[in-house]
Design a protein around this motif. Structure first.
Motif, PDB file in Angstrom:
ATOM      1  N   GLY A 169       0.813  -1.218   0.000  1.00 44.48           N
ATOM      2  CA  GLY A 169       0.000   0.000   0.000  1.00 44.48           C
ATOM      3  C   GLY A 169       0.838   1.256   0.000  1.00 44.48           C
ATOM      4  N   THR A 170       1.968   1.225   0.700  1.00 43.68           N
ATOM      5  CA  THR A 170       2.869   2.375   0.702  1.00 43.68           C
ATOM      6  C   THR A 170       3.433   2.626  -0.687  1.00 43.68           C
ATOM      7  OG1 THR A 170       3.479   1.933   3.002  1.00 43.68           O
ATOM      8  CG2 THR A 170       4.946   3.362   1.743  1.00 43.68           C
ATOM      9  N   ILE A 171       3.811   1.567  -1.358  1.00 43.21           N
ATOM     10  CA  ILE A 171       4.354   1.703  -2.712  1.00 43.21           C
ATOM     11  C   ILE A 171       3.290   2.228  -3.675  1.00 43.21           C
ATOM     12  CG2 ILE A 171       5.265   0.406  -4.679  1.00 43.21           C
ATOM     13  CD1 ILE A 171       6.617  -1.433  -2.571  1.00 43.21           C
ATOM     14  N   ILE A 172       2.092   1.668  -3.613  1.00 41.97           N
ATOM     15  CA  ILE A 172       1.014   2.117  -4.499  1.00 41.97           C
ATOM     16  C   ILE A 172       0.634   3.560  -4.195  1.00 41.97           C
ATOM     17  CG2 ILE A 172      -1.433   1.771  -5.055  1.00 41.97           C
ATOM     18  CD1 ILE A 172      -0.899  -1.250  -4.722  1.00 41.97           C
ATOM     19  N   SER A 173       0.566   3.913  -2.909  1.00 42.23           N
ATOM     20  CA  SER A 173       0.229   5.290  -2.534  1.00 42.23           C
ATOM     21  C   SER A 173       1.309   6.261  -2.982  1.00 42.23           C
ATOM     22  CB  SER A 173       0.054   5.395  -1.018  1.00 42.23           C
ATOM     23  OG  SER A 173      -0.971   4.557  -0.587  1.00 42.23           O
ATOM     24  N   GLN A 174       2.558   5.864  -2.828  1.00 41.00           N
ATOM     25  CA  GLN A 174       3.660   6.714  -3.269  1.00 41.00           C
ATOM     26  C   GLN A 174       3.589   6.940  -4.776  1.00 41.00           C
ATOM     27  OE1 GLN A 174       7.498   5.101  -2.405  1.00 41.00           O
ATOM     28  NE2 GLN A 174       8.595   6.878  -3.166  1.00 41.00           N
ATOM     29  N   PHE A 175       3.308   5.896  -5.504  1.00 40.12           N
ATOM     30  CA  PHE A 175       3.193   6.007  -6.964  1.00 40.12           C
ATOM     31  C   PHE A 175       2.007   6.885  -7.343  1.00 40.12           C
ATOM     32  CE2 PHE A 175       1.860   4.318 -11.146  1.00 40.12           C
ATOM     33  CZ  PHE A 175       3.004   4.662 -11.865  1.00 40.12           C
ATOM     34  N   THR A 176       0.880   6.716  -6.650  1.00 38.92           N
ATOM     35  CA  THR A 176      -0.313   7.508  -6.937  1.00 38.92           C
ATOM     36  C   THR A 176      -0.065   8.990  -6.671  1.00 38.92           C
ATOM     37  OG1 THR A 176      -1.701   5.625  -6.332  1.00 38.92           O
ATOM     38  CG2 THR A 176      -2.773   7.784  -6.404  1.00 38.92           C
ATOM     39  N   ILE A 177       0.538   9.293  -5.520  1.00 37.02           N
ATOM     40  CA  ILE A 177       0.841  10.690  -5.193  1.00 37.02           C
ATOM     41  C   ILE A 177       1.849  11.256  -6.191  1.00 37.02           C
ATOM     42  CG2 ILE A 177       1.877  12.209  -3.448  1.00 37.02           C
ATOM     43  CD1 ILE A 177      -0.913  11.354  -2.692  1.00 37.02           C
ATOM     44  N   SER A 178       2.795  10.432  -6.627  1.00 36.21           N
ATOM     45  CA  SER A 178       3.785  10.887  -7.613  1.00 36.21           C
ATOM     46  C   SER A 178       3.107  11.265  -8.920  1.00 36.21           C
ATOM     47  CB  SER A 178       4.823   9.794  -7.876  1.00 36.21           C
ATOM     48  OG  SER A 178       5.593   9.555  -6.741  1.00 36.21           O
ATOM     49  N   ILE A 179       2.137  10.480  -9.346  1.00 34.37           N
ATOM     50  CA  ILE A 179       1.411  10.779 -10.588  1.00 34.37           C
ATOM     51  C   ILE A 179       0.570  12.040 -10.414  1.00 34.37           C
ATOM     52  CG2 ILE A 179      -0.442   9.984 -12.101  1.00 34.37           C
ATOM     53  CD1 ILE A 179       0.692   7.173 -11.806  1.00 34.37           C
ATOM     54  N   ILE A 180      -0.118  12.163  -9.283  1.00 37.01           N
ATOM     55  CA  ILE A 180      -0.983  13.326  -9.054  1.00 37.01           C
ATOM     56  C   ILE A 180      -0.164  14.612  -9.004  1.00 37.01           C
ATOM     57  CG2 ILE A 180      -2.467  14.454  -7.336  1.00 37.01           C
ATOM     58  CD1 ILE A 180      -3.549  11.639  -6.675  1.00 37.01           C
ATOM     59  N   LYS A 181       0.963  14.585  -8.306  1.00 35.49           N
ATOM     60  CA  LYS A 181       1.781  15.795  -8.147  1.00 35.49           C
ATOM     61  C   LYS A 181       2.811  15.963  -9.258  1.00 35.49           C
ATOM     62  CE  LYS A 181       1.275  16.405  -3.234  1.00 35.49           C
ATOM     63  NZ  LYS A 181       1.938  16.733  -1.995  1.00 35.49           N
ATOM     64  N   SER A 182       2.902  15.002 -10.146  1.00 32.33           N
ATOM     65  CA  SER A 182       3.896  15.012 -11.231  1.00 32.33           C
ATOM     66  C   SER A 182       5.309  15.195 -10.689  1.00 32.33           C
ATOM     67  CB  SER A 182       3.585  16.111 -12.248  1.00 32.33           C
ATOM     68  OG  SER A 182       2.346  15.880 -12.837  1.00 32.33           O
ATOM     69  N   ASP A 183       5.568  14.551  -9.575  1.00 34.48           N
ATOM     70  CA  ASP A 183       6.883  14.621  -8.935  1.00 34.48           C
ATOM     71  C   ASP A 183       7.353  13.194  -8.693  1.00 34.48           C
ATOM     72  OD1 ASP A 183       9.168  15.228  -7.524  1.00 34.48           O
ATOM     73  OD2 ASP A 183       8.113  15.845  -5.710  1.00 34.48           O
ATOM     74  N   PHE A 184       8.334  12.742  -9.443  1.00 33.56           N
ATOM     75  CA  PHE A 184       8.809  11.365  -9.330  1.00 33.56           C
ATOM     76  C   PHE A 184      10.152  11.296  -8.615  1.00 33.56           C
ATOM     77  CE2 PHE A 184       5.778  11.276 -12.771  1.00 33.56           C
ATOM     78  CZ  PHE A 184       5.039  10.155 -12.457  1.00 33.56           C
ATOM     79  N   SER A 185      10.390  12.232  -7.706  1.00 36.75           N
ATOM     80  CA  SER A 185      11.645  12.220  -6.962  1.00 36.75           C
ATOM     81  C   SER A 185      11.568  11.208  -5.823  1.00 36.75           C
ATOM     82  CB  SER A 185      11.948  13.604  -6.407  1.00 36.75           C
ATOM     83  OG  SER A 185      11.004  13.960  -5.429  1.00 36.75           O
ATOM     84  N   GLN A 186      12.715  10.927  -5.267  1.00 37.34           N
ATOM     85  CA  GLN A 186      12.779   9.951  -4.176  1.00 37.34           C
ATOM     86  C   GLN A 186      12.197  10.501  -2.885  1.00 37.34           C
ATOM     87  OE1 GLN A 186      15.414   7.067  -3.695  1.00 37.34           O
ATOM     88  NE2 GLN A 186      14.962   6.544  -5.788  1.00 37.34           N
ATOM     89  N   ASN A 187      12.078  11.807  -2.779  1.00 41.06           N
ATOM     90  CA  ASN A 187      11.615  12.430  -1.543  1.00 41.06           C
ATOM     91  C   ASN A 187      10.103  12.516  -1.433  1.00 41.06           C
ATOM     92  OD1 ASN A 187      14.287  12.808  -0.993  1.00 41.06           O
ATOM     93  ND2 ASN A 187      14.311  14.960  -1.625  1.00 41.06           N
ATOM     94  N   ILE A 188       9.373  12.010  -2.403  1.00 38.41           N
ATOM     95  CA  ILE A 188       7.917  12.139  -2.394  1.00 38.41           C
ATOM     96  C   ILE A 188       7.299  11.448  -1.173  1.00 38.41           C
ATOM     97  CG2 ILE A 188       7.383  10.121  -3.834  1.00 38.41           C
ATOM     98  CD1 ILE A 188       5.622  13.496  -4.070  1.00 38.41           C
ATOM     99  N   LEU A 189       7.907  10.348  -0.729  1.00 36.29           N
ATOM    100  CA  LEU A 189       7.372   9.644   0.444  1.00 36.29           C
ATOM    101  C   LEU A 189       7.523  10.490   1.695  1.00 36.29           C
ATOM    102  CD1 LEU A 189       6.100   7.016   1.403  1.00 36.29           C
ATOM    103  CD2 LEU A 189       8.367   6.131   1.800  1.00 36.29           C
ATOM    104  N   ASN A 190       8.642  11.160   1.854  1.00 33.07           N
ATOM    105  CA  ASN A 190       8.845  12.007   3.026  1.00 33.07           C
ATOM    106  C   ASN A 190       8.025  13.286   2.953  1.00 33.07           C
ATOM    107  OD1 ASN A 190      10.665  10.185   4.066  1.00 33.07           O
ATOM    108  ND2 ASN A 190      12.408  11.175   3.103  1.00 33.07           N
ATOM    109  N   ASN A 191       7.929  13.868   1.777  1.00 28.88           N
ATOM    110  CA  ASN A 191       7.220  15.134   1.634  1.00 28.88           C
ATOM    111  C   ASN A 191       5.707  14.981   1.711  1.00 28.88           C
ATOM    112  OD1 ASN A 191       9.723  16.305   1.263  1.00 28.88           O
ATOM    113  ND2 ASN A 191       9.577  16.286  -0.959  1.00 28.88           N
ATOM    114  N   SER A 192       5.188  13.847   1.307  1.00 28.11           N
ATOM    115  CA  SER A 192       3.737  13.654   1.240  1.00 28.11           C
ATOM    116  C   SER A 192       3.243  12.578   2.190  1.00 28.11           C
ATOM    117  CB  SER A 192       3.336  13.283  -0.192  1.00 28.11           C
ATOM    118  OG  SER A 192       3.759  14.260  -1.083  1.00 28.11           O
ATOM    119  N   ALA A 193       3.934  12.372   3.292  1.00 27.82           N
ATOM    120  CA  ALA A 193       3.557  11.292   4.217  1.00 27.82           C
ATOM    121  C   ALA A 193       2.170  11.502   4.803  1.00 27.82           C
ATOM    122  CB  ALA A 193       4.589  11.182   5.338  1.00 27.82           C
TER     123      ALA A 193
END
Length: 135
Positions: free
Chosen positions: A100-124
Motif C-alpha cells: 500500500g505504501t508503494i502504491i500510494s507513493q506512486f499515486t501521489i507521484s502521478i498526481i503531483k507530477s513529482d517522481f523524486s525519491q523524496n515524495i514519500l517524506n514530503n507527502s507522508a
C-alpha cells in the motif's frame, strides 16, 4: 515507516490492529458484539503502544496471546493453530502496508507530477489516509 502527525499515525495504527483482531476473530468463528467491543479497546491500547515501539508491538501482541494460552490451559500445551493464525494475519497485514505504501507513493507521484525519491517524506500526511483505506 511513514513519519506523520501523531493523530494520523494513531488512526492508521488503530485501523490496522483492529483489522488484525477482526480477521483473527473471523477465522476463529468467534465474532460477537462483546468481543468486538473488547477488541476495539485492546486495539486502542496497542495503537498507542505502536506509536512508541512500532512493529515490536505486534510481537508483544503475539507473546501476550501465547501467555494467555498458557494461562488458560491446564496442561503445558499450546494451541499452535490459533497462534499461527494470528502470526499469519500479522504478516499479511505488514505486507499489505508495504504494498500500500508503494502504491500510494506512486499515486501521489502521478498526481503531483513529482517522481523524486523524496515524495514519500514530503507527502507522508497525504499517503497515510490512503493507506488506512487501502489496507
Amino acid at each position: 515507516m511513514l513519519y506523520t502527525d501523531v493523530s494520523v499515525s494513531l488512526m492508521q495504527n488503530f485501523v490496522a490492529i483492529l483489522l488484525i483482531f477482526l480477521l483473527y476473530r473471523y477465522i476463529q468463528r468467534k465474532i460477537t458484539f462483546k468481543r468486538i467491543i473488547l477488541d476495539i479497546l485492546i486495539a486502542i491500547i496497542f495503537s498507542i503502544l505502536y506509536l512508541f515501539i512500532s512493529d515490536a508491538s505486534l510481537l508483544v501482541m503475539v507473546l501476550m496471546r501465547l501467555g494467555w494460552h498458557f494461562h488458560q490451559q491446564k496442561e503445558n500445551k499450546i494451541k499452535t493453530t490459533d497462534t499461527a493464525n494470528l502470526i499469519l494475519i500479522i504478516v499479511i497485514q505488514l505486507l499489505l502496508v508495504a504494498v500500500g505504501t508503494i502504491i500510494s507513493q506512486f499515486t501521489i507521484s502521478i498526481i503531483k507530477s513529482d517522481f523524486s525519491q523524496n515524495i514519500l517524506n514530503n507527502s507522508a500526511t497525504d499517503i497515510a489516509p490512503i493507506l488506512v483505506f487501502g489496507t
